[in-house]
Design a protein around this motif. Structure first.
Motif, PDB file in Angstrom:
ATOM      1  N   ARG A 213       0.824  -1.215   0.000  1.00  0.00           N
ATOM      2  CA  ARG A 213       0.000   0.000   0.000  1.00  0.00           C
ATOM      3  C   ARG A 213       0.854   1.259   0.000  1.00  0.00           C
ATOM      4  NH1 ARG A 213      -2.480  -4.250   1.813  1.00  0.00           N
ATOM      5  NH2 ARG A 213      -4.742  -4.473   1.622  1.00  0.00           N
ATOM      6  N   LEU A 214       1.996   1.189   0.668  1.00  0.00           N
ATOM      7  CA  LEU A 214       2.910   2.340   0.651  1.00  0.00           C
ATOM      8  C   LEU A 214       3.442   2.573  -0.761  1.00  0.00           C
ATOM      9  CD1 LEU A 214       4.392   4.445   2.487  1.00  0.00           C
ATOM     10  CD2 LEU A 214       6.254   2.770   2.650  1.00  0.00           C
ATOM     11  N   ASP A 215       3.804   1.497  -1.453  1.00  0.00           N
ATOM     12  CA  ASP A 215       4.320   1.620  -2.812  1.00  0.00           C
ATOM     13  C   ASP A 215       3.300   2.278  -3.737  1.00  0.00           C
ATOM     14  OD1 ASP A 215       6.689   0.418  -2.088  1.00  0.00           O
ATOM     15  OD2 ASP A 215       6.116  -1.576  -2.810  1.00  0.00           O
ATOM     16  N   ALA A 216       2.029   1.988  -3.516  1.00  0.00           N
ATOM     17  CA  ALA A 216       0.976   2.514  -4.393  1.00  0.00           C
ATOM     18  C   ALA A 216       0.585   3.952  -4.060  1.00  0.00           C
ATOM     19  CB  ALA A 216      -0.259   1.616  -4.308  1.00  0.00           C
ATOM     20  N   LEU A 217       1.049   4.452  -2.949  1.00  0.00           N
ATOM     21  CA  LEU A 217       0.653   5.786  -2.494  1.00  0.00           C
ATOM     22  C   LEU A 217       1.417   6.859  -3.255  1.00  0.00           C
ATOM     23  CD1 LEU A 217      -1.199   7.067  -0.324  1.00  0.00           C
ATOM     24  CD2 LEU A 217       0.784   7.084   1.196  1.00  0.00           C
ATOM     25  N   THR A 218       0.720   7.871  -3.723  1.00  0.00           N
ATOM     26  CA  THR A 218       1.352   8.991  -4.418  1.00  0.00           C
ATOM     27  C   THR A 218       1.082  10.286  -3.665  1.00  0.00           C
ATOM     28  OG1 THR A 218      -0.605   9.327  -5.803  1.00  0.00           O
ATOM     29  CG2 THR A 218       1.104   7.856  -6.651  1.00  0.00           C
ATOM     30  N   GLY A 219       1.828  11.314  -4.013  1.00  0.00           N
ATOM     31  CA  GLY A 219       1.599  12.626  -3.433  1.00  0.00           C
ATOM     32  C   GLY A 219       2.290  12.868  -2.115  1.00  0.00           C
TER      33      GLY A 219
ATOM     34  N   LEU B 108      -5.505  15.970  11.057  1.00  0.00           N
ATOM     35  CA  LEU B 108      -6.268  15.318  12.115  1.00  0.00           C
ATOM     36  C   LEU B 108      -7.763  15.351  11.809  1.00  0.00           C
ATOM     37  CD1 LEU B 108      -4.574  16.466  15.463  1.00  0.00           C
ATOM     38  CD2 LEU B 108      -4.838  14.122  14.648  1.00  0.00           C
ATOM     39  N   LYS B 109      -8.236  16.514  11.383  1.00  0.00           N
ATOM     40  CA  LYS B 109      -9.658  16.675  11.055  1.00  0.00           C
ATOM     41  C   LYS B 109     -10.050  15.764   9.896  1.00  0.00           C
ATOM     42  CE  LYS B 109     -13.057  20.301   9.915  1.00  0.00           C
ATOM     43  NZ  LYS B 109     -13.531  19.800   8.604  1.00  0.00           N
ATOM     44  N   HIS B 110      -9.210  15.729   8.871  1.00  0.00           N
ATOM     45  CA  HIS B 110      -9.481  14.896   7.700  1.00  0.00           C
ATOM     46  C   HIS B 110      -9.612  13.424   8.093  1.00  0.00           C
ATOM     47  CE1 HIS B 110      -9.074  13.326   3.577  1.00  0.00           C
ATOM     48  NE2 HIS B 110      -8.208  12.483   4.087  1.00  0.00           N
ATOM     49  N   PHE B 111      -8.664  12.929   8.874  1.00  0.00           N
ATOM     50  CA  PHE B 111      -8.695  11.517   9.256  1.00  0.00           C
ATOM     51  C   PHE B 111      -9.869  11.218  10.193  1.00  0.00           C
ATOM     52  CE2 PHE B 111      -3.917  11.911   8.553  1.00  0.00           C
ATOM     53  CZ  PHE B 111      -4.008  11.395   7.255  1.00  0.00           C
ATOM     54  N   ARG B 112     -10.142  12.142  11.092  1.00  0.00           N
ATOM     55  CA  ARG B 112     -11.257  11.954  12.020  1.00  0.00           C
ATOM     56  C   ARG B 112     -12.579  11.844  11.269  1.00  0.00           C
ATOM     57  NH1 ARG B 112      -9.872  15.846  15.322  1.00  0.00           N
ATOM     58  NH2 ARG B 112     -11.070  17.412  14.205  1.00  0.00           N
ATOM     59  N   GLU B 113     -12.746  12.659  10.247  1.00  0.00           N
ATOM     60  CA  GLU B 113     -13.985  12.642   9.467  1.00  0.00           C
ATOM     61  C   GLU B 113     -14.132  11.362   8.652  1.00  0.00           C
ATOM     62  OE1 GLU B 113     -13.652  16.214   7.212  1.00  0.00           O
ATOM     63  OE2 GLU B 113     -14.531  17.480   8.783  1.00  0.00           O
ATOM     64  N   ARG B 114     -13.041  10.670   8.456  1.00  0.00           N
ATOM     65  CA  ARG B 114     -13.080   9.406   7.704  1.00  0.00           C
ATOM     66  C   ARG B 114     -12.991   8.191   8.619  1.00  0.00           C
ATOM     67  NH1 ARG B 114     -12.090  13.479   4.992  1.00  0.00           N
ATOM     68  NH2 ARG B 114     -12.455  13.661   2.745  1.00  0.00           N
ATOM     69  N   ASP B 115     -13.214   8.407   9.893  1.00  0.00           N
ATOM     70  CA  ASP B 115     -13.246   7.327  10.882  1.00  0.00           C
ATOM     71  C   ASP B 115     -11.950   6.522  10.898  1.00  0.00           C
ATOM     72  OD1 ASP B 115     -15.766   8.084  11.698  1.00  0.00           O
ATOM     73  OD2 ASP B 115     -16.798   6.643  10.414  1.00  0.00           O
ATOM     74  N   VAL B 116     -10.837   7.245  10.837  1.00  0.00           N
ATOM     75  CA  VAL B 116      -9.518   6.629  10.930  1.00  0.00           C
ATOM     76  C   VAL B 116      -8.726   7.356  12.013  1.00  0.00           C
ATOM     77  CG1 VAL B 116      -7.318   6.232   9.746  1.00  0.00           C
ATOM     78  CG2 VAL B 116      -9.473   5.873   8.526  1.00  0.00           C
TER      79      VAL B 116
ATOM     80  N   LEU C 162      -7.104  -1.778   6.301  1.00  0.00           N
ATOM     81  CA  LEU C 162      -5.838  -1.191   5.867  1.00  0.00           C
ATOM     82  C   LEU C 162      -6.041  -0.379   4.587  1.00  0.00           C
ATOM     83  CD1 LEU C 162      -3.070  -1.308   7.181  1.00  0.00           C
ATOM     84  CD2 LEU C 162      -2.469  -3.187   5.646  1.00  0.00           C
ATOM     85  N   ASP C 163      -6.880  -0.878   3.686  1.00  0.00           N
ATOM     86  CA  ASP C 163      -7.213  -0.111   2.485  1.00  0.00           C
ATOM     87  C   ASP C 163      -7.843   1.228   2.852  1.00  0.00           C
ATOM     88  OD1 ASP C 163      -6.272  -2.004   0.716  1.00  0.00           O
ATOM     89  OD2 ASP C 163      -8.222  -2.966   0.427  1.00  0.00           O
ATOM     90  N   ALA C 164      -8.751   1.208   3.838  1.00  0.00           N
ATOM     91  CA  ALA C 164      -9.410   2.444   4.251  1.00  0.00           C
ATOM     92  C   ALA C 164      -8.427   3.448   4.840  1.00  0.00           C
ATOM     93  CB  ALA C 164     -10.512   2.118   5.254  1.00  0.00           C
ATOM     94  N   VAL C 165      -7.438   2.942   5.564  1.00  0.00           N
ATOM     95  CA  VAL C 165      -6.413   3.826   6.129  1.00  0.00           C
ATOM     96  C   VAL C 165      -5.646   4.532   5.034  1.00  0.00           C
ATOM     97  CG1 VAL C 165      -4.260   3.862   7.440  1.00  0.00           C
ATOM     98  CG2 VAL C 165      -6.193   2.500   8.277  1.00  0.00           C
ATOM     99  N   TYR C 166      -5.158   3.756   4.059  1.00  0.00           N
ATOM    100  CA  TYR C 166      -4.355   4.377   3.003  1.00  0.00           C
ATOM    101  C   TYR C 166      -5.206   5.215   2.050  1.00  0.00           C
ATOM    102  CZ  TYR C 166      -0.106   2.206   4.589  1.00  0.00           C
ATOM    103  OH  TYR C 166       0.997   1.875   5.360  1.00  0.00           O
ATOM    104  N   GLU C 167      -6.467   4.891   1.906  1.00  0.00           N
ATOM    105  CA  GLU C 167      -7.372   5.743   1.127  1.00  0.00           C
ATOM    106  C   GLU C 167      -7.521   7.093   1.817  1.00  0.00           C
ATOM    107  OE1 GLU C 167     -10.020   7.109  -1.800  1.00  0.00           O
ATOM    108  OE2 GLU C 167      -8.570   5.448  -1.789  1.00  0.00           O
ATOM    109  N   ALA C 168      -7.618   7.067   3.159  1.00  0.00           N
ATOM    110  CA  ALA C 168      -7.724   8.323   3.902  1.00  0.00           C
ATOM    111  C   ALA C 168      -6.454   9.160   3.727  1.00  0.00           C
ATOM    112  CB  ALA C 168      -7.958   8.029   5.379  1.00  0.00           C
ATOM    113  N   ILE C 169      -5.302   8.504   3.697  1.00  0.00           N
ATOM    114  CA  ILE C 169      -4.053   9.245   3.487  1.00  0.00           C
ATOM    115  C   ILE C 169      -4.011   9.803   2.073  1.00  0.00           C
ATOM    116  CG2 ILE C 169      -1.534   9.036   3.369  1.00  0.00           C
ATOM    117  CD1 ILE C 169      -1.741   6.843   5.509  1.00  0.00           C
ATOM    118  N   ALA C 170      -4.375   8.977   1.088  1.00  0.00           N
ATOM    119  CA  ALA C 170      -4.299   9.396  -0.316  1.00  0.00           C
ATOM    120  C   ALA C 170      -5.213  10.591  -0.581  1.00  0.00           C
ATOM    121  CB  ALA C 170      -4.685   8.233  -1.219  1.00  0.00           C
TER     122      ALA C 170
END
Length: 410
Positions: free
Chosen positions: A332-338, A369-377, A399-407
């Motif tokens: 998932r880290l490899d697939a993450l951009t930005g 913090l606000k962004h992740f909180r709003e996505r229940d992560v 784990l997919d939801a976590v990295y989606e929240a980061i992306a």
């Protein structure tokens, strides 16, 4: 409902950020009073290893509450503490022969520092200077703050902190400067060098190679400087092995453990020491005893939880789960951009958000913090550094939801 009287740690209440009320937890998920399911992507501040409310640990706690809740540990003992100490000496490096109990990571570090100074004092040698690594963090009590990086964490308390010698972080391409600085400092005969093995946690999840850890240990041994490994965060599989020191074939003189010691269920810490450290305090002179304790040293309920944790490590394929999670994290880290500075060690991944300023008080921090909180992560960035350190039981879906929240944060 009236405003809560609670003063939360590392929280600026003046910002008015929401503070969710968690009602229960299971596995890698937290559940809140308003019906949300939140993915615990940082193991509730790096403590939860096997998952929340692990049945074996919960059962051990429940059973112990019916037998012995608390007893003074100065001159008394009990079965859970004895069993745990024997279990720890069985799975940790054989040279670490003695186990001293305390309550938290910070206090395990305080104990380690006092052991080191007592060692030299009781031997009649004047050695009291402590060496530390740049960007390190070892806790929030006075001694632990003193051996951590000076900055926003402790600037208000500077008058209370003692002076230390600081060794530069072995950044890629600058490792020789670190080793040379350590060797020069060791020639001055300090008491000890304390280090977070392989990865610096609160300092920004900074990773350095195992061979540098081995070289630093060798330098300390050459100059008879005590080597303290703070594995409060790095132990119990976080870096891929039971101890991070294993990857460098390093055995410290003093080892600090907490967080995952009980699987993250209840507070407990130990400081393990080699025979010479113990022997320096062994005497018929009462003034040479080790002067440290707390009211709850070796609490039986906490020790019972830790014994259950050791049984899980013994009976279940924990290292295999860790290896699988490490692979899933890497994919998932490899697939993450930005993001920049993508890195992984064991089950920990980290990266920087390339926006604005850096550092712990980076302006983007509250927005993340606000962004992740709003996505229940549950992710808690270190300024613009985002890291993922989940319980080993986390599912692919979570784990997919976590990295989606980061992306989607960028």
């Amino acid at each position: 409902m009236s405003a809560s009287p609670v003063w939360h740690p590392f929280t600026q209440h003046g910002l008015g950020e929401p503070i969710p009320l968690v009602t229960h937890a299971q596995g890698a998920a937290l559940h809140t009073a308003d019906g949300r399911r939140v993915i615990d992507a940082i193991s509730s501040w790096w403590v939860t290893t096997h998952g929340h409310c692990h049945p074996r640990i919960m059962a051990a706690i429940a059973a112990q509450t019916q037998k012995l809740d608390q007893i003074i540990y100065a001159g008394w003992t009990h079965e859970p503490a004895e069993t745990l100490a024997r279990g720890l000496t069985a799975i940790m490096p054989p040279a670490l022969t003695h186990v001293f109990y305390s309550d938290s990571g910070s206090t395990s570090v305080e104990v380690a520092l006092k052991m080191a100074l007592g060692f030299w004092t009781n031997r009649g040698e004047v050695r009291h200077r402590i060496l530390v690594m740049e960007h390190s963090y070892h806790g929030d009590t006075i001694g632990a703050m003193s051996v951590g990086a000076r900055g926003v964490f402790n600037q208000a308390y500077a008058p209370l902190l003692f002076d230390v010698g600081t060794i530069p972080f072995p950044a890629e391409g600058h490792e020789r400067a670190t080793l040379d600085a350590l060797e020069a400092a060791c020639r001055e005969q300090p008491a000890a060098f304390i280090v977070e093995p392989l990865i610096l946690g609160a300092g920004g999840m900074l990773v350095y190679p195992a061979h540098i850890l081995a070289d630093m240990r060798a330098i300390c041994a050459r100059y008879d400087v005590l080597f303290i490994a703070d594995e409060v965060m790095t132990a119990w599989g976080r870096t891929g092995t039971l101890l991070a020191c294993e990857q460098a074939d390093v055995v410290p003189d003093i080892l600090c453990l907490s967080k995952g010691l009980t699987g993250g269920a209840v507070p407990l810490a130990v400081t393990m020491a080699t025979q010479p450290i113990f022997d320096a305090h062994l005497s018929d002179d009462r003034s040479k005893m080790f002067f440290h304790s707390s009211s709850y040293t070796a609490n039986p309920i906490a020790c019972a939880a830790a014994v259950a944790n050791l049984e899980i490590w013994r009976d279940e394929p924990v290292l295999e789960r860790i290896a699988e999670l490490a692979e899933r994290q890497q994919a998932r880290l490899d697939a993450l951009t930005g993001v920049t500075g993508k890195r992984r060690i064991g089950t920990i991944t980290a990266m920087e958000v390339p926006v604005g300023d850096g550092g712990y008080l980076a302006a983007i921090g509250p927005r993340l913090l606000k962004h992740f909180r709003e996505r229940d992560v549950l992710l808690r960035p270190l300024g613009n550094t985002v890291y993922v350190m989940p319980p080993y039981c986390i599912s692919d879906e979570d784990l997919d939801a976590v990295y989606e929240a980061i992306a989607t944060a960028f």
